[in-house]
Each structure stands twice: as C-alpha cells, then as structure tokens.
Design an enzyme around this catalytic site. Structure first.
Site, short mmCIF file in Angstrom:
data_model
loop_
_atom_site.label_atom_id
_atom_site.label_comp_id
_atom_site.label_asym_id
_atom_site.label_seq_id
_atom_site.Cartn_x
_atom_site.Cartn_y
_atom_site.Cartn_z
CG HIS A 359 -2.15 0.98 1.27
ND1 HIS A 359 -1.92 2.37 1.11
CD2 HIS A 359 -3.29 0.69 1.23
CE1 HIS A 359 -3.00 2.74 1.26
NE2 HIS A 359 -3.91 2.02 1.20
CD GLU A 372 -6.79 3.13 -2.71
OE1 GLU A 372 -6.10 2.43 -2.42
OE2 GLU A 372 -7.76 3.06 -3.46
NE ARG A 375 -3.41 7.96 -1.79
CZ ARG A 375 -3.40 6.38 -2.26
NH1 ARG A 375 -3.12 6.39 -3.47
NH2 ARG A 375 -3.37 5.44 -1.37
NE ARG A 396 -4.97 0.23 -2.33
CZ ARG A 396 -5.61 -0.54 -1.39
NH1 ARG A 396 -5.43 -1.68 -1.06
NH2 ARG A 396 -6.56 0.11 -0.73
CG HIS A 496 -2.61 -2.86 2.42
ND1 HIS A 496 -2.98 -2.57 3.76
CD2 HIS A 496 -3.84 -2.80 1.89
CE1 HIS A 496 -4.52 -2.25 3.77
NE2 HIS A 496 -4.86 -2.27 2.43
CG HIS A 497 -4.68 -7.72 0.04
ND1 HIS A 497 -5.88 -7.93 0.76
CD2 HIS A 497 -5.15 -8.70 -0.77
CE1 HIS A 497 -6.78 -8.66 0.32
NE2 HIS A 497 -6.34 -9.33 -0.67
NE ARG A 536 -7.23 -6.08 -1.27
CZ ARG A 536 -7.61 -4.65 -0.74
NH1 ARG A 536 -8.41 -4.00 -1.25
NH2 ARG A 536 -6.74 -4.52 0.38
P1 FAD Z 1 -9.14 -11.40 8.37
O1 FAD Z 1 -10.04 -10.18 8.68
O2 FAD Z 1 -7.89 -11.42 8.81
O3 FAD Z 1 -9.50 -12.68 9.63
C1 FAD Z 1 -8.82 -13.75 9.43
C2 FAD Z 1 -9.02 -14.44 10.86
O4 FAD Z 1 -8.74 -15.78 11.08
C3 FAD Z 1 -7.92 -13.57 12.09
O5 FAD Z 1 -9.23 -13.45 13.12
C4 FAD Z 1 -7.16 -14.55 12.32
O6 FAD Z 1 -6.95 -14.62 13.93
C5 FAD Z 1 -7.87 -15.99 12.09
N1 FAD Z 1 -6.85 -17.14 12.33
C6 FAD Z 1 -5.83 -17.31 11.48
N2 FAD Z 1 -5.56 -18.40 11.37
C7 FAD Z 1 -6.11 -19.09 12.26
C8 FAD Z 1 -6.09 -20.49 12.78
N3 FAD Z 1 -5.18 -21.32 12.38
N4 FAD Z 1 -7.13 -20.87 13.55
C9 FAD Z 1 -8.18 -20.10 13.96
N5 FAD Z 1 -8.30 -18.95 13.50
C10 FAD Z 1 -7.14 -18.32 12.78
N6 FAD Z 1 -9.95 -4.08 2.26
C11 FAD Z 1 -11.07 -3.21 1.75
O7 FAD Z 1 -11.80 -3.96 0.59
N7 FAD Z 1 -11.31 -2.01 2.28
C12 FAD Z 1 -10.63 -1.38 2.92
O8 FAD Z 1 -11.19 -0.24 3.47
C13 FAD Z 1 -9.69 -2.08 3.81
N8 FAD Z 1 -8.78 -1.33 4.50
C14 FAD Z 1 -7.83 -2.02 5.10
C15 FAD Z 1 -7.18 -1.71 6.16
C16 FAD Z 1 -6.09 -2.26 6.73
C17 FAD Z 1 -5.05 -1.40 7.68
C18 FAD Z 1 -5.66 -3.52 6.32
C19 FAD Z 1 -4.77 -4.20 7.04
C20 FAD Z 1 -6.62 -4.18 5.33
C21 FAD Z 1 -7.52 -3.52 4.76
N9 FAD Z 1 -8.10 -3.95 3.69
C22 FAD Z 1 -9.35 -3.45 3.29
C23 FAD Z 1 -8.11 -5.59 3.51
C24 FAD Z 1 -9.01 -6.26 4.03
O9 FAD Z 1 -9.27 -5.46 5.36
C25 FAD Z 1 -8.59 -7.61 4.24
O10 FAD Z 1 -7.99 -8.25 3.18
C26 FAD Z 1 -9.97 -8.64 4.79
O11 FAD Z 1 -10.35 -7.92 5.83
C27 FAD Z 1 -9.66 -9.81 4.88
O12 FAD Z 1 -10.54 -10.47 5.74
P2 FAD Z 1 -10.67 -11.89 6.02
O13 FAD Z 1 -11.97 -12.26 6.81
O14 FAD Z 1 -10.47 -12.84 4.78
O15 FAD Z 1 -9.41 -11.94 7.17
O1 MEZ Z 2 -9.14 -1.95 0.27
C1 MEZ Z 2 -8.17 -1.49 0.79
O2 MEZ Z 2 -7.02 -2.03 1.47
C2 MEZ Z 2 -8.52 0.03 1.30
C3 MEZ Z 2 -9.47 0.67 0.75
C4 MEZ Z 2 -7.40 0.40 2.11
C5 MEZ Z 2 -7.42 2.09 2.51
O3 MEZ Z 2 -6.37 2.63 2.01
O4 MEZ Z 2 -8.43 2.67 3.15
#
Ligand code: FAD
Ligand code: MEZ
Length: 563
Positions: A359, A372, A375, A396, A496-497, A536
């Site tokens: 990012h 983001e 911006r 990005r 970031h991703h 992404r």
């Molecule tokens: P996560 O939300 O990471 O959840 C995974 C869960 O699995 C965690 O709680 C973890 O502890 C658990 N886990 C892992 N391994 C195990 C295991 N072995 N046993 C049991 N539990 C386990 N995306 C957007 O579209 N818009 C945004 O605005 C945006 N902003 C972002 C800002 C930040 C700071 C970050 C870091 C990411 C952002 N993203 C954004 C990306 C997005 O948030 C993530 O890609 C998405 O939320 C991932 O969701 P998930 O449910 O797949 O995983």
């Molecule tokens: O999708 C994202 O990761 C996102 C919108 C992050 C951000 O900059 O807010």
C-alpha cells in the site's frame, strides 16, 4: 511483584475469577464476566483524561483477558501497531511464560487425530474476520450447526482494521447520488487493476453480488451510506459508514452482534492446526489447539477456511516476495498465513501465491495505514520537494513504485481543513500526532522542508477549478487547497494485502493439485487467490469477504446438511 492472578487470589481464592469446580473455557467467558462484574464494562472504564485510552479502542468490546492476562505476562495489543509508551498496564512486569500458541506441536496433533473426534458439528469455520463471520451466519441460516474457531483472544483480524470501505455496484446509495455504474464497469476496473491476471469468473460474481452484500450487512445492522471513489475505480462505489468513519471496526462490531443473536458458537483462543481427511480425501474435521482445552479433534462434514492473508508472516513474505522482506506492514498480528499452511499440507492448490501488495501510504516508520480515501476525498501526494509525481488515484502498485523512485523513497499527503471536515478518520491521525499542521501553505512548506509546495498548490488549485489536471490527468479532484489550517502526513509503502492464496472454484470449494474440489473444504477472503489478480483495488477485499464468505458458508452448509 506478583501476577494479576496472585493479586486476585489474595482477595478470595481462585474463585474470585474462576468457577468452582475449576473449568476454564478457551474463550474465558466466565472470567471475563467476573472482570466486568467488579470493574464494569468498557463504557465505565473509559477515561477521557487519558491521551490514548485502550478501553475505547477500535478493537471494540473485546475480552478483558486479551490484554490483562492473569497467569501470563500482560500484553497491550495496541502496541503491536502503535507505540503508546505512556500507557501503563497493571502487573506488566510479570515474568513471561511461553505463549500457549507459540509452536505447532505435531505429536499432539497426531495424538488428537488418533483419539478421534471429541465432539462433532456440521460446519467448522476457521477464522473470525469478515469472511469467517459472514460464512458462519450464512451457514447457520442455511440450517447447519456451526462452530467458529478463532485463534486470537479477540475476533476481527485484518477486517477490523479496514479503513476505506466496501466496493459495490448498483446500490441505492449510488442511485441516490446519481452515479452511473455497471457490473461490467466494476469487472473491468478490477481486471485492469489486477493486470488482467484475475480469475474473471470470481470477479464477475463479486460484482454481481456486491450490492446484495451491502444490503445483507445493513440487514444485520450496518450503516453503509457514505460513498467515495477509490484508486483504479471509474466512479464512486466505495461504501462506508456515514461521516466517513472506518469501515472495518463497524462491520466487525455488527457481525459480532449478529453472530451472537444467531446463537453461533464462537470460540476464541482456539487455533486450528490441522485439517483432517479420510481415506477418500474428503474432510472429516479439524484439530484445534485450545488455550485451556489443549489439542482435540472436532469432527465436521465441512470446513470453511477464513484465516486471512500472510502479510505479517516475515518468513512467508521473504520466501514469496523477497524484495518486500524488510517492509513494514499495515496488517493485524493475526495475518500469519495459517490457512495456506493448513491447505498446502493436505494437497490444496495455490493461485498467485507470490503476489503481495504494497500500500503506498502507510505512515512513514509506522504500521498505521493512511487510508486511500484521504486521496479519494481530495488530498494530493507530493515528494520531499513538494512536487506532485503521479495521478494520486492510480492503482497501488503504480503509486508504491512511484514513491520508491522519489528522493528518500517517501512522500507527503497534503490537504486542508475541508478534508478533515469530510472525513472523521483523519482526526484519528491527528490524535496520533502524525500530521504536520500550519495556517498557510508557505508555513507548511517551511516546517516540512517542501520548497516547491506553494507552487504545486497554486497549480493544483487552477487544475481543480478548470476540472482538468494538466500535470497527471487526475480525473477526480473533489477539493482544492484553500481552507486553513493545512496538513501534511509523511507516507511510504508497506505490505498490505496478499493477493495469492488457496485456489477455489466459484462455489468457494478448495481445489487440489489436479484442480478437483476437495470434498468438504471451502475457503473465502484473503486466504484465497484469484479474485484480485496481480493488484487488488481498494475496497474490493471487503466485497470479497462478504460475497464469498456468504457463498462459502452456504455451499458448506448445503454439502454438510445433505450428507
Ligand atoms: P481476516 O479479517 O484477517 O480474518 C482472519 C481471521 O482468522 C483472524 O481473526 C485470524 O486470527 C484468524 N485465524 C488465522 N489463522 C487461524 C487459525 N489457524 N485458527 C483459527 N483462527 C485463525 N479492504 C477493503 O476492501 N477495504 C478497506 O477499506 C480495507 N482497509 C484495510 C486497512 C488495513 C489496515 C488492512 C490491514 C487491510 C485493509 N483491507 C481493506 C483489506 C481487508 O481488510 C482484508 O483483506 C480482509 O478484511 C480480510 O478478511 P478475512 O476475513 O479474509 O481475514
Ligand atoms: O481496500 C483497501 O485496502 C483500502 C480501501 C485501504 C485504504 O487505504 O483505506
């Protein structure tokens, strides 16, 4: 001296905190109720005299014992990303024991499989971020018995940190603002952003079901009424709560409450360490390592992997993307790539596993993402001299590459009071002391050393008034720089991703090395690969987690309940 446990024991024995006879659940439910009985809830503990109050954090209403660990060294989770040195935690000097979940004990795992299931359910969901919660709620509503296992002492993962929003096309929110968007346009933007390396069938579904995803979250209690444009998008399609608040904490709060209402069995401190197959290579359960219950097998007809990405696993980043190995990361400590390891061990196929996104705007020398949307709402990005060097709303990968080509390899985002008024999230950056601030552009240039900033602002204001960016062709310039005070924040790229991950088909069924579905194994969210291609777009990950989390939950439930 002494631990938090010793202190409480001195007041009334072990049953000050524990049940009698002693039985501690992995989620430490009784113990946390005891904390709140004596000390009150977070609202009672909130202290507005503190500069940073951990009890009003964006982690939400999490277990007290996440940080106040009684028999172990307390851990202030805030400091995994921040550095709040002046916040003192009681009993912080307790000598640390090795964390319960440090190692994957292969012997204990093998023993648990040999002993067979200690309990059974129809669907196990691994990981309680957005994908996991959405899968759990969808599976439960489809009629399956569900257990949701989360390794951390709190739920939310990376989802809880999501800042900018949720991309969706065809919503009433877009209609209200008169935005002309289409499914084709969403798909084309995602494909273009991903350098056409995405699995188009997955992108198509994400686009088609995105509006329903927003509606579903709203039906669970979310507010998604604010709209803005993200990098690489032709129009405003990034949805977030009114007032421009961060999307992630709001979604996770909503999903936590919804899961509770649905009666879903959510277990914290419960790390899945093995997927168990039968001789026909079909899923028959998982081995979970509970903080207090130890290793045991849970029998399940279907499993949904929703474990997130690997942006905080230094070894995996160094292996798959060596050029990023020393970069900071915006990710939660939970993003350690467990799901990839679990799936690989049983012969799952991986897609684009080495594609990692930097990012462009992580606060320099920090782990704090400068969204983001800053911006998107109007900020400009300039180099150390105060000169713009790229269309701020490019994708990005291109923005990160461009920053790394500038002198000193960092940049500044510059904006004014108009942006602060539109975007509450920015107040958080100010509170964290990340913003330089001045009453004139000239003074801002002086304190930041950006000698060309005044000229850049003058040029940009002219382009903005004319609606034509002569320098870099930025098509969306919602704000000029005219209302004091003026602000600048120093940013640099950070991990970031992780775009790549477990290979899935359109039913979210995980594929094996021959590209056949592994019976009973599903995956959704950042643990999967394919939907985002090489890069992404901002806002598409939350769309991915909601759309495919629901699909994975529904398909897993259908498979499990028909068995
Ligand atoms: P996560 O939300 O990471 O959840 C995974 C869960 O699995 C965690 O709680 C973890 O502890 C658990 N886990 C892992 N391994 C195990 C295991 N072995 N046993 C049991 N539990 C386990 N995306 C957007 O579209 N818009 C945004 O605005 C945006 N902003 C972002 C800002 C930040 C700071 C970050 C870091 C990411 C952002 N993203 C954004 C990306 C997005 O948030 C993530 O890609 C998405 O939320 C991932 O969701 P998930 O449910 O797949 O995983
Ligand atoms: O999708 C994202 O990761 C996102 C919108 C992050 C951000 O900059 O807010």
């Amino acid at each position: 001296g002494g631990s938090l446990a010793d202190f409480h024991k001195s007041m009334g024995g072990c049953d000050t905190c524990h049940t009698k006879p002693l039985k501690v659940s992995d989620s430490e439910t009784h113990e946390n109720a005891q904390c709140q009985n004596c000390h009150g809830g977070y609202e009672d503990l909130a202290n507005d005299k503190l500069e940073f109050d951990p009890h009003t954090s964006h982690l939400g209403d999490i277990n007290c014992t996440s940080c106040h660990r009684a028999h172990d060294a307390p851990k202030m989770y805030c400091n995994e990303c921040h550095s709040f040195d002046n916040v003192e935690m009681p009993f912080a000097d307790t000598k640390a024991k090795p964390a319960w979940d440090a190692e994957w004990d292969q012997e204990a795992i093998a023993k648990a499989i040999k002993a067979g299931p200690k309990e059974t359910t129809q669907v196990v969901i691994v990981g309680a971020g957005s994908a996991g919660y959405n899968a759990a709620i969808a599976a439960k509503r489809a009629g399956a018995d569900v257990i949701l296992l989360e390794k951390a002492p709190f739920t939310g993962g990376n989802s809880m940190l999501a800042a900018g929003g949720f991309n969706a096309v065809g919503t009433p929110q877009q209609a209200k603002k008169g935005i002309d968007d289409s499914i084709d346009s969403f798909v084309e933007d995602a494909m273009k952003g991903g350098r056409y390396q995405n699995d188009k069938a997955l992108v198509q579904i994400m686009a088609e079901e995105s509006a329903d995803g927003v509606k579903w979250l709203e039906s669970l209690g979310a507010n998604m009424d604010d709209l803005k444009r993200s990098g690489g998008a032709k129009v405003e399609r990034t949805h977030r709560p009114t007032g421009g608040y961060s999307v992630g904490p709001h979604i996770i709060d909503t999903l936590r409450a919804a899961a509770e209402r649905e009666g879903i069995d959510v277990r914290l401190n419960s790390r899945v360490e093995k997927l168990v197959l039968n001789d026909d290579q079909a899923i028959v359960g998982v081995v979970v390592h509970g903080k207090h219950s130890g290793h045991k097998m849970i029998g399940a007809d279907a499993v949904v992997l929703a474990t997130g990405g690997y942006g905080m696993n230094k070894e995996m980043v160094a292996y798959y993307r060596p050029t990023f190995k020393d970069m900071t990361s915006s990710n939660n400590v939970t993003a350690t790539g467990d799901g990839i390891r679990l799936a690989k061990e049983i012969g799952a196929s991986m897609t684009d596993i080495d594609w990692v996104q930097a990012h462009p705007t992580i606060g320099k020398d920090s782990r704090i993402l400068i969204s983001e949307t800053v911006r998107g709402v109007g900020a400009i990005m300039v180099n150390v001299h105060g000169e713009r060097f790229i269309n701020e709303l490019t994708t990005r990968d291109r923005a990160s590459d461009a920053i790394l080509k500038q002198d000193e390899q960092y940049a500044w985002l510059v904006f004014d009071e108009q942006l602060i008024e539109k975007k509450q999230m920015v107040r958080g950056y100010e509170h964290l002391g990340m913003l330089s601030k001045a009453n004139t552009i000239e003074d801002l240039a002086k304190i930041t050393g950006m000698e060309s900033l005044a000229k850049t602002a003058e040029d940009y204001n002219r382009y903005q008034a004319a609606g034509k960016d002569e320098a870099f062709g930025r098509s969306d310039m919602p704000l000029n720089l005219s209302q004091p005070p003026y602000y600048a924040v120093k940013v640099a790229p950070g991990i970031h991703h992780t775009m790549g991950g477990v290979a899935v088909d359109t039913n979210s069924n995980v594929l094996n090395l021959q590209s056949w579905p592994i019976q009973g194994l599903y995956a959704a969210g950042e643990v999967t690969g394919g939907g985002h291609g090489y890069n992404r777009l901002g806002g598409n990950a939350i769309a991915d987690t909601v759309v495919f989390g629901r699909r994975a939950g529904e398909h897993a439930a259908e498979y499990a309940t028909k068995k």
